[in-house]
Write a protein that holds these residues in place. Structure first.
Motif, PDB file in Angstrom:
ATOM      1  N   VAL A  22     -30.989  19.287 135.416  1.00 55.15           N
ATOM      2  CA  VAL A  22     -32.100  18.454 134.978  1.00 55.15           C
ATOM      3  C   VAL A  22     -33.391  19.031 135.544  1.00 55.15           C
ATOM      4  CG1 VAL A  22     -31.963  16.874 136.953  1.00 55.15           C
ATOM      5  CG2 VAL A  22     -32.974  16.081 134.800  1.00 55.15           C
ATOM      6  N   VAL A  23     -34.473  18.897 134.796  1.00 51.29           N
ATOM      7  CA  VAL A  23     -35.782  19.397 135.215  1.00 51.29           C
ATOM      8  C   VAL A  23     -36.720  18.212 135.403  1.00 51.29           C
ATOM      9  CG1 VAL A  23     -37.748  20.854 134.609  1.00 51.29           C
ATOM     10  CG2 VAL A  23     -35.435  21.556 133.970  1.00 51.29           C
ATOM     11  N   THR A  24     -37.402  18.174 136.549  1.00 54.71           N
ATOM     12  CA  THR A  24     -38.356  17.106 136.845  1.00 54.71           C
ATOM     13  C   THR A  24     -39.693  17.726 137.235  1.00 54.71           C
ATOM     14  OG1 THR A  24     -37.704  17.020 139.183  1.00 54.71           O
ATOM     15  CG2 THR A  24     -36.515  15.579 137.648  1.00 54.71           C
ATOM     16  N   ALA A  30     -45.291  23.485 139.650  1.00 54.28           N
ATOM     17  CA  ALA A  30     -44.111  24.055 139.008  1.00 54.28           C
ATOM     18  C   ALA A  30     -43.044  22.979 138.856  1.00 54.28           C
ATOM     19  CB  ALA A  30     -43.566  25.221 139.829  1.00 54.28           C
ATOM     20  N   ASP A  31     -42.263  23.063 137.786  1.00 52.75           N
ATOM     21  CA  ASP A  31     -41.178  22.111 137.587  1.00 52.75           C
ATOM     22  C   ASP A  31     -40.065  22.351 138.603  1.00 52.75           C
ATOM     23  OD1 ASP A  31     -42.443  20.925 135.450  1.00 52.75           O
ATOM     24  OD2 ASP A  31     -41.461  22.193 133.957  1.00 52.75           O
ATOM     25  N   ASP A  32     -39.364  21.280 138.962  1.00 53.23           N
ATOM     26  CA  ASP A  32     -38.191  21.374 139.833  1.00 53.23           C
ATOM     27  C   ASP A  32     -36.930  21.389 138.981  1.00 53.23           C
ATOM     28  OD1 ASP A  32     -39.712  21.348 142.142  1.00 53.23           O
ATOM     29  OD2 ASP A  32     -39.565  19.177 142.408  1.00 53.23           O
ATOM     30  N   VAL A  33     -36.049  22.344 139.244  1.00 53.47           N
ATOM     31  CA  VAL A  33     -34.776  22.454 138.531  1.00 53.47           C
ATOM     32  C   VAL A  33     -33.664  22.017 139.475  1.00 53.47           C
ATOM     33  CG1 VAL A  33     -33.198  23.983 137.293  1.00 53.47           C
ATOM     34  CG2 VAL A  33     -35.673  24.369 137.156  1.00 53.47           C
ATOM     35  N   TRP A  34     -32.977  20.918 139.112  1.00 54.10           N
ATOM     36  CA  TRP A  34     -31.879  20.375 139.917  1.00 54.10           C
ATOM     37  C   TRP A  34     -30.556  20.743 139.256  1.00 54.10           C
ATOM     38  CZ3 TRP A  34     -32.921  17.525 144.390  1.00 54.10           C
ATOM     39  CH2 TRP A  34     -34.263  17.167 144.575  1.00 54.10           C
ATOM     40  N   GLU A  50     -28.191  20.837 144.165  1.00 51.19           N
ATOM     41  CA  GLU A  50     -29.093  21.855 144.691  1.00 51.19           C
ATOM     42  C   GLU A  50     -30.359  21.914 143.849  1.00 51.19           C
ATOM     43  OE1 GLU A  50     -26.955  25.589 145.265  1.00 51.19           O
ATOM     44  OE2 GLU A  50     -25.068  24.467 145.354  1.00 51.19           O
ATOM     45  N   ILE A  51     -31.449  22.332 144.480  1.00 51.86           N
ATOM     46  CA  ILE A  51     -32.716  22.497 143.781  1.00 51.86           C
ATOM     47  C   ILE A  51     -33.141  23.954 143.888  1.00 51.86           C
ATOM     48  CG2 ILE A  51     -34.013  21.781 145.836  1.00 51.86           C
ATOM     49  CD1 ILE A  51     -36.167  20.696 143.943  1.00 51.86           C
ATOM     50  N   MET A  52     -33.543  24.530 142.769  1.00 51.47           N
ATOM     51  CA  MET A  52     -33.984  25.922 142.770  1.00 51.47           C
ATOM     52  C   MET A  52     -35.371  26.026 143.389  1.00 51.47           C
ATOM     53  SD  MET A  52     -32.697  27.402 139.071  1.00 51.47           S
ATOM     54  CE  MET A  52     -33.249  29.057 139.518  1.00 51.47           C
TER      55      MET A  52
END
Length: 237
Positions: A22-24, A30-34, A50-52
């Protein structure tokens, strides 16, 4: 689009499996990618959230988080840290005090630096390998396309941004020898990794049958950004 191969593995696979993503909106533009990731860790199936991290740009080397399923330690200078119970039985890569340590074992949730080394900031987790394969060259033909014609690369020019070159290697697609990217004028004191921005030339042992294809890989838990790739080659007329 390309495949991201995460550190660790599952059920015979060489990399972990992402079951959900999911992207928040992020806090720094910058967007967070979970990611919801499944791995076999210590012989047991485990799932982690995990978060990138955002791409590394113009920061301190100690701040570079280039591992998977990892943690950061910041505090007094120590020789060992704990809290890695989720990685029990695994081998991890560590960036501590600006030095790279690869394949350190985790036991009872703890990892120890070799040789009595100490550091006040650690980045520790599963290592991964960044790879890129170039396509067949199609430039420089006197009468048009050179696709299908034999060609041989003599060297490549890499434009790098804040890159630890100690983990960067280049290889002909047909020859098996990996050429390390080096800058003799840059010496890292005390074995510490250093970041380089600029252009570097790498000779390559290539073959006329390789169609000018090159492989690139970076194997350390440190930053690597390649801004441009310029081959120097010969081709059939």
């Amino acid at each position: 689009m390309h495949r991201h191969r995460l550190g660790g593995g599952f059920a015979g696979s060489e990399w972990a499996i992402v079951e959900s993503a999911v992207v928040t909106p992020g806090q720094n533009g910058a967007d967070d990618v979970w990611l919801f990731v499944k791995r076999s860790l210590g012989g047991v199936t485990k799932r982690t959230i995990e978060i990138m991290t955002a791409p590394f740009e113009y920061g301190g080397l100690d701040d570079a988080f280039q591992v998977d399923c990892g943690l950061t330690y910041l505090g007094a200078a120590v020789n060992a840290i704990s809290g890695l119970d989720h990685l029990d039985g695994e081998s991890v890569d560590v960036l501590a005090g600006g030095k790279v340590y690869k394949g350190l074992p985790v036991a009872a949730g703890q990892v120890t630096l070799p040789g009595g080394a100490v550091a006040s900031k650690w980045q520790v987790g599963l290592g991964y390998r960044c790879e890129a394969n170039t396509l067949e060259l199609d430039v420089g033909g006197r009468d048009g396309s050179i696709v299908g014609r034999r060609k041989k690369i003599a060297k490549v020019m890499l434009s790098l941004l804040e890159t630890d070159m100690s983990g960067l290697e280049v290889q002909s697609s047909l020859r098996g020898r990996w050429e390390k990217v080096r800058m003799p004028s840059i010496v890292a004191p005390d074995g510490r990794a250093s970041l380089f921005t600029g252009n570097v030339e790498v000779p390559i042992d290539d073959s006329w049958e390789g169609q000018g294809r090159v492989k690139i890989r970076h194997v350390n838990p440190t930053p690597c950004t390649i801004r441009a790739f310029t081959p120097v080659f010969d081709a059939e007329p």
